[in-house]
Write a protein that holds these residues in place. Structure first.
Motif, PDB file in Angstrom:
ATOM      1  N   ILE A 220      -0.046  -1.247 -12.137  1.00 61.55           N
ATOM      2  CA  ILE A 220      -0.852  -2.319 -12.334  1.00 61.55           C
ATOM      3  C   ILE A 220      -1.106  -2.785 -11.160  1.00 61.55           C
ATOM      4  O   ILE A 220      -2.074  -3.313 -10.533  1.00 61.55           O
ATOM      5  N   LEU A 221      -0.069  -3.248 -10.089  1.00 67.80           N
ATOM      6  CA  LEU A 221      -0.172  -3.626  -8.789  1.00 67.80           C
ATOM      7  C   LEU A 221      -0.905  -2.910  -7.692  1.00 67.80           C
ATOM      8  O   LEU A 221      -1.819  -3.229  -7.156  1.00 67.80           O
ATOM      9  N   THR A 222      -0.961  -1.326  -8.278  1.00 66.75           N
ATOM     10  CA  THR A 222      -1.688  -0.461  -7.253  1.00 66.75           C
ATOM     11  C   THR A 222      -3.277  -0.717  -7.516  1.00 66.75           C
ATOM     12  O   THR A 222      -3.989  -0.764  -6.861  1.00 66.75           O
ATOM     13  N   LEU A 223      -3.562  -0.790  -9.081  1.00 66.92           N
ATOM     14  CA  LEU A 223      -4.787  -0.743  -9.409  1.00 66.92           C
ATOM     15  C   LEU A 223      -5.497  -1.998  -9.012  1.00 66.92           C
ATOM     16  O   LEU A 223      -6.664  -1.992  -8.519  1.00 66.92           O
ATOM     17  N   LEU A 224      -4.821  -3.110  -9.328  1.00 62.09           N
ATOM     18  CA  LEU A 224      -5.211  -4.621  -8.579  1.00 62.09           C
ATOM     19  C   LEU A 224      -5.298  -4.607  -7.140  1.00 62.09           C
ATOM     20  O   LEU A 224      -6.418  -5.067  -6.622  1.00 62.09           O
ATOM     21  N   GLY A 225      -4.589  -3.791  -6.438  1.00 65.29           N
ATOM     22  CA  GLY A 225      -4.626  -3.961  -5.021  1.00 65.29           C
ATOM     23  C   GLY A 225      -6.037  -2.973  -4.613  1.00 65.29           C
ATOM     24  O   GLY A 225      -6.637  -3.482  -3.628  1.00 65.29           O
ATOM     25  N   ALA A 254       2.493  -6.790   1.286  1.00 61.40           N
ATOM     26  CA  ALA A 254       3.182  -7.609  -0.013  1.00 61.40           C
ATOM     27  C   ALA A 254       3.210  -6.745  -1.213  1.00 61.40           C
ATOM     28  O   ALA A 254       4.327  -6.629  -1.827  1.00 61.40           O
ATOM     29  N   ILE A 255       2.243  -6.098  -1.640  1.00 59.38           N
ATOM     30  CA  ILE A 255       2.055  -5.371  -2.809  1.00 59.38           C
ATOM     31  C   ILE A 255       2.921  -4.064  -2.668  1.00 59.38           C
ATOM     32  O   ILE A 255       3.859  -3.705  -3.673  1.00 59.38           O
ATOM     33  N   PHE A 256       3.024  -3.282  -1.622  1.00 60.77           N
ATOM     34  CA  PHE A 256       3.813  -2.157  -1.595  1.00 60.77           C
ATOM     35  C   PHE A 256       5.476  -2.440  -1.672  1.00 60.77           C
ATOM     36  O   PHE A 256       6.192  -1.709  -2.389  1.00 60.77           O
ATOM     37  N   THR A 257       5.826  -3.454  -0.779  1.00 55.93           N
ATOM     38  CA  THR A 257       7.228  -3.818  -0.817  1.00 55.93           C
ATOM     39  C   THR A 257       7.770  -4.288  -2.131  1.00 55.93           C
ATOM     40  O   THR A 257       8.602  -4.066  -2.578  1.00 55.93           O
ATOM     41  N   LEU A 258       6.695  -5.068  -2.905  1.00 59.44           N
ATOM     42  CA  LEU A 258       7.176  -5.527  -4.235  1.00 59.44           C
ATOM     43  C   LEU A 258       7.413  -4.325  -5.074  1.00 59.44           C
ATOM     44  O   LEU A 258       8.186  -4.421  -5.999  1.00 59.44           O
ATOM     45  N   GLN A 259       6.313  -3.278  -5.037  1.00 57.44           N
ATOM     46  CA  GLN A 259       6.516  -2.110  -6.039  1.00 57.44           C
ATOM     47  C   GLN A 259       7.872  -1.493  -5.445  1.00 57.44           C
ATOM     48  O   GLN A 259       8.622  -0.921  -6.443  1.00 57.44           O
ATOM     49  N   LEU A 260       8.089  -1.378  -4.256  1.00 60.41           N
ATOM     50  CA  LEU A 260       9.344  -0.697  -3.968  1.00 60.41           C
ATOM     51  C   LEU A 260      10.440  -1.349  -4.571  1.00 60.41           C
ATOM     52  O   LEU A 260      11.540  -0.889  -5.069  1.00 60.41           O
ATOM     53  N   ALA A 261      10.708  -2.797  -4.717  1.00 56.61           N
ATOM     54  CA  ALA A 261      11.508  -3.544  -5.487  1.00 56.61           C
ATOM     55  C   ALA A 261      11.788  -3.439  -6.896  1.00 56.61           C
ATOM     56  O   ALA A 261      12.800  -3.181  -7.449  1.00 56.61           O
ATOM     57  N   VAL A 262      10.523  -3.301  -7.328  1.00 51.85           N
ATOM     58  CA  VAL A 262      10.510  -2.847  -8.703  1.00 51.85           C
ATOM     59  C   VAL A 262      10.848  -1.594  -9.096  1.00 51.85           C
ATOM     60  O   VAL A 262      11.532  -1.330 -10.151  1.00 51.85           O
ATOM     61  N   PRO A 295       3.839   5.301 -12.567  1.00 56.77           N
ATOM     62  CA  PRO A 295       4.531   4.674 -11.529  1.00 56.77           C
ATOM     63  C   PRO A 295       4.821   5.441 -10.081  1.00 56.77           C
ATOM     64  O   PRO A 295       4.472   4.824  -9.177  1.00 56.77           O
ATOM     65  N   GLY A 296       5.263   6.642 -10.431  1.00 54.01           N
ATOM     66  CA  GLY A 296       5.147   7.572  -9.062  1.00 54.01           C
ATOM     67  C   GLY A 296       3.853   7.900  -8.315  1.00 54.01           C
ATOM     68  O   GLY A 296       3.922   7.874  -7.126  1.00 54.01           O
ATOM     69  N   VAL A 297       2.978   8.044  -9.394  1.00 52.36           N
ATOM     70  CA  VAL A 297       1.688   8.450  -8.781  1.00 52.36           C
ATOM     71  C   VAL A 297       1.171   7.009  -8.100  1.00 52.36           C
ATOM     72  O   VAL A 297       0.337   7.083  -7.062  1.00 52.36           O
ATOM     73  N   ALA A 298       1.374   5.872  -8.556  1.00 49.71           N
ATOM     74  CA  ALA A 298       0.793   4.627  -8.272  1.00 49.71           C
ATOM     75  C   ALA A 298       1.565   4.345  -6.953  1.00 49.71           C
ATOM     76  O   ALA A 298       0.797   3.848  -5.976  1.00 49.71           O
ATOM     77  N   LEU A 299       2.777   4.615  -6.952  1.00 50.08           N
ATOM     78  CA  LEU A 299       3.695   4.221  -5.495  1.00 50.08           C
ATOM     79  C   LEU A 299       3.023   5.118  -4.508  1.00 50.08           C
ATOM     80  O   LEU A 299       2.757   4.602  -3.314  1.00 50.08           O
ATOM     81  N   PHE A 300       2.650   6.450  -4.650  1.00 49.33           N
ATOM     82  CA  PHE A 300       2.367   7.330  -3.835  1.00 49.33           C
ATOM     83  C   PHE A 300       0.851   6.593  -3.210  1.00 49.33           C
ATOM     84  O   PHE A 300       0.581   6.698  -2.049  1.00 49.33           O
ATOM     85  N   VAL A 301      -0.035   6.598  -4.279  1.00 52.56           N
ATOM     86  CA  VAL A 301      -1.563   5.933  -3.871  1.00 52.56           C
ATOM     87  C   VAL A 301      -1.379   4.579  -3.152  1.00 52.56           C
ATOM     88  O   VAL A 301      -2.131   4.677  -2.025  1.00 52.56           O
ATOM     89  N   MET A 302      -0.677   3.709  -3.485  1.00 47.01           N
ATOM     90  CA  MET A 302      -0.669   2.508  -2.863  1.00 47.01           C
ATOM     91  C   MET A 302      -0.042   2.822  -1.432  1.00 47.01           C
ATOM     92  O   MET A 302      -0.468   2.081  -0.258  1.00 47.01           O
ATOM     93  N   GLY A 303       0.942   3.557  -1.305  1.00 49.15           N
ATOM     94  CA  GLY A 303       1.599   3.966  -0.114  1.00 49.15           C
ATOM     95  C   GLY A 303       0.606   4.706   0.830  1.00 49.15           C
ATOM     96  O   GLY A 303       0.469   4.226   2.240  1.00 49.15           O
ATOM     97  N   MET A 304      -0.280   5.229   0.512  1.00 49.27           N
ATOM     98  CA  MET A 304      -1.576   6.090   1.171  1.00 49.27           C
ATOM     99  C   MET A 304      -2.483   4.977   1.772  1.00 49.27           C
ATOM    100  O   MET A 304      -2.780   4.905   2.802  1.00 49.27           O
ATOM    101  N   PHE A 305      -2.730   3.832   0.886  1.00 48.39           N
ATOM    102  CA  PHE A 305      -3.810   2.680   1.246  1.00 48.39           C
ATOM    103  C   PHE A 305      -2.847   2.013   2.275  1.00 48.39           C
ATOM    104  O   PHE A 305      -3.342   1.426   3.343  1.00 48.39           O
ATOM    105  N   TRP A 306      -1.636   1.604   2.299  1.00 51.07           N
ATOM    106  CA  TRP A 306      -0.758   0.808   2.843  1.00 51.07           C
ATOM    107  C   TRP A 306      -0.516   1.332   4.289  1.00 51.07           C
ATOM    108  O   TRP A 306      -0.839   1.059   5.326  1.00 51.07           O
ATOM    109  N   TRP A 307      -0.568   2.625   4.292  1.00 48.09           N
ATOM    110  CA  TRP A 307      -0.349   3.578   5.802  1.00 48.09           C
ATOM    111  C   TRP A 307      -1.552   3.716   6.496  1.00 48.09           C
ATOM    112  O   TRP A 307      -1.387   3.412   7.676  1.00 48.09           O
ATOM    113  N   HIS A 308      -2.636   3.970   5.638  1.00 48.99           N
ATOM    114  CA  HIS A 308      -3.713   4.139   6.470  1.00 48.99           C
ATOM    115  C   HIS A 308      -4.454   2.770   6.773  1.00 48.99           C
ATOM    116  O   HIS A 308      -5.068   2.581   8.014  1.00 48.99           O
ATOM    117  N   LEU A 309      -4.550   1.793   5.855  1.00 45.64           N
ATOM    118  CA  LEU A 309      -5.232   0.639   6.327  1.00 45.64           C
ATOM    119  C   LEU A 309      -4.359  -0.289   7.043  1.00 45.64           C
ATOM    120  O   LEU A 309      -4.733  -1.066   7.919  1.00 45.64           O
TER     121      LEU A 309
END
Length: 362
Positions: A220-225, A254-262, A295-309
């Motif tokens: 959910i966090l990945t999609l909203l991000g 903030a989104i990516f680190t929250l995902q890691l915590a979850v 969740p695994g797919v979403a963490l990877f996708v958000m991680g790619m956004f986080w890393w590149h952007l």
């Protein structure tokens, strides 16, 4: 978004790329084809199970129980299928991207139909409890209700694609309006489910069968991000709204680190309950265990956004240098583990016999 033009450029070596990059692109392309094929195989399997006469009595009982919320998986899957088709068309149909403006209205209509279906399912579920009562906190000691938020967030990010990429202002504005509507619905449902679900779990303990729901906040966090990023892009293009790199860094981090915590908290709980050992390591077999994959797919996708952007685009990390590949490698580990889990669960589901629709309280 990668298209046939990008893929063709790699094949023909039209653009000079560092050694190894073309190989990574080809492997990713092959994986896209295979996973898309698996998606449609599982879609056909689910449609067959959903329509089977043997499951109709269970389905009728489900509609009258607290588990009716699980029917939100239907519009969720359909919205995912639209996205899969869009990706396949853009990546593998030569010249299709030149006519993308003609495809956007069709995509909007598809998402409107799916969104209306989703609202009807959730409206019936919510209205039944509001009118008849009967809501028992002891039956909701999990976060499975987040599947509704997951569905609406998938619709939100789907509408956000034309909002970001269409060059026609009215199409972009209409898509952005629908995207923001489902964004708001998602946030409200998420807050309600988190408050009630965590309270019930703290009182009654976690319902073991619904353990994967602890990770549902991650996709959910990945999609909203992604929705937020797309809307920002559309606003910058059509309404000259500036994009602030510092703001993007702050919010995506903030989104990516929250995902890691979850993910960390959910892993610890599922380790204590033995859920992961049972469903990934042993013979445990349940369609609900597919909740471990997104969740695994979403963490990877958000991680790619986080890393590149947040790191590469801002110039902190130089693309294709050693530090860049270290970050990509760590994210790739998440993707590989998720892929192996998907293949194992798919084999269990497709090769087994007698699977029925999920139970009422799951």
């Amino acid at each position: 978004m990668p298209t046939w033009i990008h893929l063709q450029g790699v094949w023909t070596q039209a653009e000079a790329l560092p050694a190894g990059v073309p190989t990574v692109v080809m492997l990713a392309t092959l994986a896209t084809l295979l996973l898309a094929a698996l998606h449609f195989v599982l879609l056909a399997w689910n449609i067959r199970q959903y329509s089977a006469d043997a499951n109709q009595q269970i389905l009728a009982a489900l509609r009258e129980s607290s588990g009716e919320i699980q029917l939100m998986a239907v519009p969720l899957t359909l919205a995912m299928t639209v996205n899969v088709c869009f990706i396949l068309g853009a990546l593998f149909v030569p010249g299709l991207w030149a006519y993308v403006e003609y495809l956007f209205p069709g995509a909007l209509v598809a998402f409107v139909v799916i969104g209306w279906h989703a609202l009807r399912i959730y409206g019936r579920y919510l209205a039944r409890f509001l009118v008849q009562g009967g809501y028992q906190a002891s039956e909701h000691n999990h976060l499975s209700g987040l599947i509704a938020a997951f569905t609406f967030s998938m619709l939100s990010v789907g509408f956000a694609a034309p909002a970001a990429m269409s060059h026609i202002q009215v199409v972009s504005a209409l898509a952005a309006t629908a995207s923001i509507f489902f964004f708001v619905v998602t946030v409200v449902i998420t807050l309600i489910v988190l408050v009630s679900g965590v309270s019930a779990m703290m009182t009654h303990g976690l319902q073991a069968k619904a353990a994967p729901s602890l990770w549902m906040l991650v996709p959910i966090l990945t999609l909203l991000g992604i929705e937020w990023i797309r809307i920002q892009h559309g606003l910058a293009h059509h309404f000259t709204s500036p994009q602030d790199s510092g703001d993007i860094f702050y919010k995506i981090t903030a989104i990516f680190t929250l995902q890691l915590a979850v993910m960390g908290m959910g892993f610890k709980v599922m380790q204590l309950t033995g859920y992961l050992r049972s469903h990934l390591g042993n013979s445990g077999r349940d369609p609900l265990s597919f909740g471990l994959i997104c969740p695994g797919v979403a963490l990877f996708v958000m991680g790619m956004f986080w890393w590149h952007l947040a790191w590469v685009q801002t110039g902190v990390i130089v693309k294709y240098e050693t530090a860049y590949w270290i970050g990509i490698g760590l994210l790739a580990c998440v993707q590989v583990v998720t892929l192996l889990a998907l293949l194992k669960l798919s084999r269990k589901l497709l090769m087994g016999q007698g699977v029925q629709i999920a139970g009422a309280n799951a």
